[in-house]
Design an enzyme around this catalytic site. Structure first.
Site, PDB file in Angstrom:
ATOM      1  N   LYS B  79       0.844  -1.201   0.000  1.00  0.00           N
ATOM      2  CA  LYS B  79       0.000   0.000   0.000  1.00  0.00           C
ATOM      3  C   LYS B  79       0.880   1.252   0.000  1.00  0.00           C
ATOM      4  O   LYS B  79       1.886   1.302   0.699  1.00  0.00           O
ATOM      5  CB  LYS B  79      -0.909  -0.033   1.236  1.00  0.00           C
ATOM      6  CG  LYS B  79      -1.999   1.041   1.254  1.00  0.00           C
ATOM      7  CD  LYS B  79      -2.887   0.866   2.495  1.00  0.00           C
ATOM      8  CE  LYS B  79      -3.987   1.905   2.566  1.00  0.00           C
ATOM      9  NZ  LYS B  79      -4.797   1.765   3.803  1.00  0.00           N
ATOM     10  N   SER B 154      -9.823   2.170   2.928  1.00  0.00           N
ATOM     11  CA  SER B 154      -8.945   2.887   2.023  1.00  0.00           C
ATOM     12  C   SER B 154      -8.032   1.985   1.198  1.00  0.00           C
ATOM     13  O   SER B 154      -7.540   2.401   0.148  1.00  0.00           O
ATOM     14  CB  SER B 154      -8.066   3.856   2.813  1.00  0.00           C
ATOM     15  OG  SER B 154      -7.181   3.151   3.685  1.00  0.00           O
ATOM     16  N   SER B 178      -9.864  -0.351   7.053  1.00  0.00           N
ATOM     17  CA  SER B 178      -9.303  -0.222   5.695  1.00  0.00           C
ATOM     18  C   SER B 178      -8.612  -1.466   5.150  1.00  0.00           C
ATOM     19  O   SER B 178      -8.259  -1.504   3.974  1.00  0.00           O
ATOM     20  CB  SER B 178      -8.317   0.945   5.641  1.00  0.00           C
ATOM     21  OG  SER B 178      -9.004   2.166   5.729  1.00  0.00           O
TER      22      SER B 178
END
Lengths: 102, 506
Positions: B79, B154, B178
């Site tokens: 990420k 997210s 997330s």
């Protein structure tokens, strides 16, 4: 606390100033009502906990962390400056930080 | 089945047996990215050259009998909120466009030390603020089950990359859900470890008392393997737990045998019912029934303060975020923008103009909300009160865990919604994290495991399993047992039923 929480456009402008964000007129018009709606929603927690409830800042208890006072490798000056918008020699170059009168 | 459509555990076995090389495995995933990522947009940056170099080094080590870990040579996606030395790290924001960190996050350093080639950086809501990945400054990621729908957020990029077989493994971060919510809506597995179980060093902070990095995978065993690589004490994170991890891989293998005899599973009364989609609840009930059939003892538990979790979170998170994001001041890294029409602007004026240009709507909303909650006159009523309710939520967990070994709920209240549907309705967007937020407030570990497809839309849903702090092994035991029972019922992994990328080659 206020009984009906809401944030006016002027208050949003003031908060944006505190947070160092320029907002356009259009953004202020858009954000103020959205923030009021969010605030109304989160205000529901008022009165949920009484004065005897201790606050939690971290999920698990924290203790201070110490280590031996020995030198460990860090970033070189070049590495530290590698992402800077501007630099001069081994220093970050920044806009003026004082007003004209100073 | 193509070689990229297997599990990380299986790839590790194939590598160990010499049936395939790390370079081949990595190249196949790069080919898959090239074929489908134009549509999925899971990646913000792909490092083909670096990944292949790392894979070649892995093959050389293996030839010398010096493999670094069971996952040596198995590629991974990271990420874009994790600092990666030499690779761009943007956090999905314009304010960090083009920033290349001079250091690695501890999680990334551990991936390198374990020999996992890094394929690239995955898309995310800006600074991890969002539940749909639509708040990325670089455009949304699309759900591999239906390209018109969101992949969650997210960490939608990491979940979509794994769901689309672009990577066998990925790293996510979970501040309010997330990792888990994207897992649920993409039919993948996501684990939020105990707070402090995985180092936050080099993870760009959103809300530092809530943030936790963890595995994003297609199976529970893969998550355990990855968790053991990235977890454990780090002296560079003062909130890191200074204790060994439980045996997570052993827990996942034990769970996969399918016996839950003696395990007390608690269904949280407050995390279900109104606001939850019928198909999500149906799949949840089915999962609970399967666990009971596997020997688990069902108890209903009540956590009355959980109804205040969302409000508590949306005071604590913006307050912490407004402080953390003050570091983006246009001086030391990131964007610098000079205000128009101002001669010799001050540092403060430059900072204002930079943050106006560099932050998106949701980031501005939350910074201003946090500034409000922390301002004098409102502090006690909002932030102070939220910190007290946080205590009540932890007390609810403590009480519930005296009756149950693990707690269960649907991971997210709905399946994936359509792109754009909730983009300008912050409250509707925030409701997606209803069930996942309590774990962050209290620091307990949680996993999301696919529970099947909702009848009304044929889209995946997830079951969330929560355990007491530092008992991450329990989420792996129960998660693996549920996964085994469901996989048997479906006749194969749920992802085999995904049709969003049909017709795309490789």
């Amino acid at each position: 606390m206020a009984t009906t929480p809401s944030i006016t456009r002027d208050e949003v402008a003031h908060l944006a100033n505190l947070a160092r964000i320029d907002l356009t007129d259009a953004e202020l018009d858009h954000l103020a009502p959205q923030l009021s709606v969010i605030l109304e929603s989160v205000a529901s927690i008022s009165g949920v906990a009484d004065e005897n409830t201790p606050p939690t800042s971290h999920a698990l208890p924290l203790t201070n962390v110490f280590r031996e006072d020995v030198v460990t490798p860090g970033l070189t000056a070049d590495e530290a400056l590698s992402g800077a918008p501007e630099h001069e020699g081994q220093r970050f170059k920044v806009p003026r930080i004082l007003g004209d009168e100073q | 089945m193509s070689a990229s459509h297997t599990t990380a555990a299986r790839l590790a076995e194939e590598l160990a047996a010499g049936n395939v090389t790390a370079v081949e495995v990595t190249q196949r995933h790069l080919d898959r990215i090239a074929a489908v990522d134009g549509q999925v947009h899971a990646f913000l940056h792909v490092d083909a050259e670096g990944a292949l170099e790392q894979a070649a080094a892995s093959d050389a080590r293996r030839a010398d009998g010096r493999s670094l870990s069971p996952l040596d040579g198995v590629p991974i996606a990271v990420k874009d909120v994790m600092a990666t030395k030499g690779l761009p790290t943007t956090c999905g924001s314009r304010i960090l466009e083009g920033w290349v960190p001079p250091y690695d996050a501890t999680v990334v350093a551990r991936l390198r030390e374990a020999g996992l080639p890094i394929l690239g950086k995955t898309n995310m809501d800006e600074f991890a603020m969002g539940s749909s990945t639509e708040h990325s400054a670089y455009g949304p990621t699309r759900n591999p089950w239906d390209l018109g729908r969101i992949p969650g957020g997210s960490g939608g990029g990491s979940a979509a990359a794994v769901a689309a077989y672009e990577a066998p493994l990925a790293i996510g971060t979970d501040t309010g859900g997330s990792i888990r919510q994207p897992g649920a809506v993409t039919g993948t597995v996501g684990v939020k470890p105990t707070y402090g179980g995985v180092s936050r060093y080099g993870l760009v902070s959103l809300a530092n008392s809530l943030d936790q990095a963890g595995p994003v995978t297609r199976t529970v065993l893969d998550a355990a393997l990855l968790h053991e690589v990235i977890g454990g004490h780090d002296p560079r994170d003062s909130t890191s737990i200074d204790a060994p991890l439980p045996d997570l891989v052993g827990a996942a293998r034990r769970g996969a045998e399918g016996d839950l005899t003696g395990v007390r599973i608690g269904v949280v009364k407050e995390l279900g019912g109104e606001g939850y989609q019928a198909g999500v609840l149906a799949r949840f009930q089915e999962s609970v029934d399967l666990m009971v059939a596997a020997g688990a003892e069902l108890v209903e538990v009540s956590c009355p303060s959980f109804v205040h979790a969302l409000a508590t979170y949306y005071l604590i998170l913006p307050a912490e975020a407004s402080s953390n994001l003050a570091r983006f001041d246009a001086m030391r890294y990131g964007l610098r923008k000079y205000p128009e029409g101002v001669e010799a602007p001050s540092a403060e004026e430059v900072m204002r103009a930079t943050r106006e240009a560099g932050f998106g709507d949701e980031v501005k909303r939350r910074i201003i909300l946090g500034t409000y909650a922390l301002s004098s006159g409102y502090y006690d009523a909002y932030y102070g009160q939220a910190q007290k309710v946080r205590t009540l939520i932890s007390q609810d967990f403590a009480e519930a865990f005296t009756h149950a070994d693990v707690l269960l709920s649907p991971t997210a209240p709905t399946t994936a919604f359509e792109l754009g549907e909730k983009l300008d309705d912050p409250l509707a967007m925030y409701l997606n994290d209803l069930a996942t937020i309590p774990a962050n407030l209290s620091g307990v570990p949680g996993i999301s495991v696919p529970s099947g497809l909702a009848d009304e839309d044929g889209l995946p849903a997830g079951v969330q399993i929560l355990a007491p702090a530092m008992r991450d092994d329990r989420v792996y035991v129960v998660g693996a047992a549920l996964e085994a029972a469901l996989t048997e019922k479906w006749g194969g992994p749920l992802l085999d039923q995904a049709r969003g990328l049909e017709g795309v080659s490789a």
